[in-house]
Enzyme design. Sequence first.
Site, PDB file in Angstrom:
ATOM      1  N   ASP A 367      31.665  16.554  25.983  1.00 33.95           N
ATOM      2  CA  ASP A 367      31.338  15.793  24.773  1.00 33.95           C
ATOM      3  C   ASP A 367      31.286  14.305  25.116  1.00 33.95           C
ATOM      4  O   ASP A 367      31.101  13.914  26.278  1.00 33.95           O
ATOM      5  CB  ASP A 367      32.378  16.133  23.669  1.00 33.95           C
ATOM      6  CG  ASP A 367      31.824  15.970  22.270  1.00 33.95           C
ATOM      7  OD1 ASP A 367      31.646  14.816  21.839  1.00 33.95           O
ATOM      8  OD2 ASP A 367      31.557  16.990  21.596  1.00 33.95           O
ATOM      9  N   ASP A 368      31.477  13.456  24.141  1.00 31.96           N
ATOM     10  CA  ASP A 368      31.348  12.002  24.274  1.00 31.96           C
ATOM     11  C   ASP A 368      32.191  11.461  25.440  1.00 31.96           C
ATOM     12  O   ASP A 368      33.213  12.041  25.787  1.00 31.96           O
ATOM     13  CB  ASP A 368      31.851  11.397  22.958  1.00 31.96           C
ATOM     14  CG  ASP A 368      31.309  10.012  22.713  1.00 31.96           C
ATOM     15  OD1 ASP A 368      30.764   9.421  23.648  1.00 31.96           O
ATOM     16  OD2 ASP A 368      31.444   9.526  21.573  1.00 31.96           O
ATOM     17  N   TRP A 478      23.484  17.273  20.129  1.00 33.57           N
ATOM     18  CA  TRP A 478      22.719  16.083  19.711  1.00 33.57           C
ATOM     19  C   TRP A 478      23.393  15.492  18.476  1.00 33.57           C
ATOM     20  O   TRP A 478      23.238  15.995  17.382  1.00 33.57           O
ATOM     21  CB  TRP A 478      21.287  16.505  19.393  1.00 33.57           C
ATOM     22  CG  TRP A 478      20.321  15.401  19.074  1.00 33.57           C
ATOM     23  CD1 TRP A 478      20.312  14.594  17.974  1.00 33.57           C
ATOM     24  CD2 TRP A 478      19.194  15.011  19.867  1.00 33.57           C
ATOM     25  NE1 TRP A 478      19.251  13.725  18.023  1.00 33.57           N
ATOM     26  CE2 TRP A 478      18.543  13.959  19.175  1.00 33.57           C
ATOM     27  CE3 TRP A 478      18.656  15.447  21.076  1.00 33.57           C
ATOM     28  CZ2 TRP A 478      17.390  13.345  19.661  1.00 33.57           C
ATOM     29  CZ3 TRP A 478      17.503  14.832  21.551  1.00 33.57           C
ATOM     30  CH2 TRP A 478      16.892  13.795  20.855  1.00 33.57           C
ATOM     31  N   ASP A 479      24.128  14.412  18.688  1.00 32.40           N
ATOM     32  CA  ASP A 479      24.958  13.856  17.615  1.00 32.40           C
ATOM     33  C   ASP A 479      24.249  12.711  16.884  1.00 32.40           C
ATOM     34  O   ASP A 479      23.244  12.144  17.369  1.00 32.40           O
ATOM     35  CB  ASP A 479      26.282  13.365  18.241  1.00 32.40           C
ATOM     36  CG  ASP A 479      27.461  13.469  17.293  1.00 32.40           C
ATOM     37  OD1 ASP A 479      27.246  13.578  16.086  1.00 32.40           O
ATOM     38  OD2 ASP A 479      28.615  13.419  17.774  1.00 32.40           O
ATOM     39  N   ASN A 481      25.969   9.700  14.282  1.00 30.79           N
ATOM     40  CA  ASN A 481      27.257   9.415  13.650  1.00 30.79           C
ATOM     41  C   ASN A 481      27.320   8.298  12.619  1.00 30.79           C
ATOM     42  O   ASN A 481      28.418   7.818  12.318  1.00 30.79           O
ATOM     43  CB  ASN A 481      28.293   9.119  14.741  1.00 30.79           C
ATOM     44  CG  ASN A 481      28.814  10.399  15.365  1.00 30.79           C
ATOM     45  OD1 ASN A 481      29.299  11.267  14.666  1.00 30.79           O
ATOM     46  ND2 ASN A 481      28.697  10.529  16.673  1.00 30.79           N
ATOM     47  N   CYS A 527      24.060  17.935  15.352  1.00 32.57           N
ATOM     48  CA  CYS A 527      25.376  17.512  14.895  1.00 32.57           C
ATOM     49  C   CYS A 527      25.185  16.135  14.275  1.00 32.57           C
ATOM     50  O   CYS A 527      24.344  15.360  14.728  1.00 32.57           O
ATOM     51  CB  CYS A 527      26.335  17.444  16.086  1.00 32.57           C
ATOM     52  SG  CYS A 527      27.944  16.726  15.697  1.00 32.57           S
ATOM     53  N   ASP A 549      33.194  18.275  11.283  1.00 34.15           N
ATOM     54  CA  ASP A 549      34.223  17.785  12.199  1.00 34.15           C
ATOM     55  C   ASP A 549      35.599  18.276  11.778  1.00 34.15           C
ATOM     56  O   ASP A 549      36.587  18.031  12.465  1.00 34.15           O
ATOM     57  CB  ASP A 549      34.228  16.248  12.219  1.00 34.15           C
ATOM     58  CG  ASP A 549      33.230  15.717  13.227  1.00 34.15           C
ATOM     59  OD1 ASP A 549      32.583  16.527  13.908  1.00 34.15           O
ATOM     60  OD2 ASP A 549      33.093  14.473  13.323  1.00 34.15           O
TER      61      ASP A 549
HETATM   62  C1  DGJ Z   1      31.154  13.450  16.102  1.00 34.91           C
HETATM   63  C2  DGJ Z   1      31.039  14.916  16.398  1.00 34.91           C
HETATM   64  O1  DGJ Z   1      30.869  15.657  15.236  1.00 34.91           O
HETATM   65  C3  DGJ Z   1      32.265  15.327  17.206  1.00 34.91           C
HETATM   66  O2  DGJ Z   1      32.287  16.706  17.383  1.00 34.91           O
HETATM   67  C4  DGJ Z   1      32.216  14.587  18.507  1.00 34.91           C
HETATM   68  O3  DGJ Z   1      31.098  14.993  19.234  1.00 34.91           O
HETATM   69  C5  DGJ Z   1      32.201  13.084  18.266  1.00 34.91           C
HETATM   70  N1  DGJ Z   1      31.168  12.705  17.332  1.00 34.91           N
HETATM   71  C6  DGJ Z   1      31.991  12.337  19.550  1.00 34.91           C
HETATM   72  O4  DGJ Z   1      31.852  10.989  19.361  1.00 34.91           O
END
Ligand code: DGJ
Length: 622
Positions: A367-368, A478-479, A481, A527, A549
């Site tokens: 992940d990140d 693929w996030d 945020n 995501c 999340d």
């Molecule tokens: C938000 C995602 O939903 C999480 O699962 C994770 O990937 C974080 N971002 C990482 O920054």
Amino acid sequence: MIRCFDGERPAFVLDAGHTTYAFRILPTGQAEHLYYGKKIELADAAELAPLEEQHVYAPGNTVIYDNEHPEYSLEDMCLELSSLGKGDLREPFIELWHKDGGRTSDFVYDSHSISKDKPEGELPGAYSAGGEAEHLTVVFKDKNYGVTLELHYYVFDECIVRSARLINTSGDDIRVLRFMSQQLDIPQSGLAVTSFHGAWTAEMQKSTVTLPAGKLVIESRAGCSSSRANPFFMVHDPNASESSGDCWGFNLIYSGDHYAAVEVSFYGKTRIAQGINPTGFEFLLKSGESLSSPEAVISYSSEGFTGLSRNLHFFVREHVVRGRWKYKPRPVLLNSWEACYFKISEGGLLSLAKAGKELGAELFVVDDGWFGARNDDKHSLGDWTPDSKKLPHGVAGLAKKLNAMGIKMGLWFEPEMVNTDSELFRAHPDWVMHINGKAHSEGRNQRLLDLVNPAVQDFIIKSVGDILSSADISYVKWDFNRVFSDVYSPYLPPERQGETVYRYQLGLYRVMRELTQRFPEVLFEGCASGGNRFDLGILSFFPQIWASDNTDAVSRAAIQEGYSYGYPLSVIGAHISCCPNHQTMRDAPLETRFNVAAFGLMGLELDLRDVTKAEKQKLKNQ
Ligand code: DGJ
């Protein structure tokens, strides 16, 4: 099957599985909706008569459409398409601004055609395996301005897909202020509406209201479809149960700001309109140009919520999800996020993956935190080169080691975003959505790249594509945020800024289309801080989406139940996490955590190196 009964004026009957949808053209040229419900056998135009509303007089204080038809008030009719300004005071389908300042539209029937084509446009749409779908096009022309409006209807199993196309042949610019995808008028009031609202870590909370009067709006202004209100909703008999009662379902194949209104008129009719959110939207359509609305999906079941869910699940699996992963069982994945957050190292990742492999995990997702100088969420988004301190052998080196262990590798990206502390931002400050010289409202310390700009789209395709071709990567998370703010595309001229959110989606779809076509074997999972962009637009490219999340099994049960009304379990990412849960601090038995994750695409998201021997054995058995 689509039939046209050509009497004096055409009437259309669409049979979709166990349902029938019917409308006719009125003497005045409007399309009057007749019926959408349980399948009825209709042999000819005469058999439509019982469905036709008798317009005996126009209610007092309403506007009559024209002098030849004093009994017609558009305000009290069921219409397939409502133009603003001709007496229908309910939610309009379309609102246009003309050069002379006029905003009244008067669309009347011109022609129609029935075919078997399902054209592909820039926006994603439903498809069928053979590339064909029964397709009805009804063409309307504005009586006063040179504008053409096509209504498209496609029949898919138990669902009907609707969209519209506007063509400006007026010789002048027009401004499109509102452009819906579909409108359905049901000659009934007192129906209930179930919609799915929420927030971060609390997506898809089901709420039901009965609507005897007034209007309920379900919308997003977040720039993405958003967890605030999912574009999927249902209108139903207030007494509908899981197995009985009339239920109509609605969704939109679109990932931007959506809008739906359910409006009850005093004349006992309920209008359901859905499409692009008119707030913040304004499209300059030059003469000779056309604009298409996203496809809307509608479905009906007389067998309650379960019947409707069956229709929609089948539709999503069969006509939305594409590619090699469509029917393939998805791998059990182990995600590094809740085990490591940003603290990753090659050694640590390998030991976690090894523990996962021993329990049966098939895919390990980094992940990140693997790129640039990404030790927290303030830096490096946009700089998609591995951090050589954390991954001394790069992504390719880690993938080799994982593959040698017998586990596949997946990688996290957030390609639409940039931190201002990044090489990318320093090199291209003009690639970011912002209003020049004005303070920007921040979200998770990051900004949106301007995906309207083709150079930005090319950059994303190249940077993600380069990593995927440089290493054996089987999966991409693929996030996305943050939500939109300070909406402005430096790429567009001022008079086109109202197109930014819509054109962003077109840019995103181009990027997703190219990458998924170039890497057909890679499994992409959408995501957006969990389920902040859980919609049919994303599912047209990525076959699954991380639902939330919130990985607490008890919260998840409600969240996943919400999704399950409109989306099949085969698109819902769900992981077993640790206790106490990181979001809620709740303890839940491992059985419960497993059972909830198994009602979706089950994966693991916990530090398996901290798990007891007994729990490991249980996980292995699960
Ligand atoms: C938000 C995602 O939903 C999480 O699962 C994770 O990937 C974080 N971002 C990482 O920054």
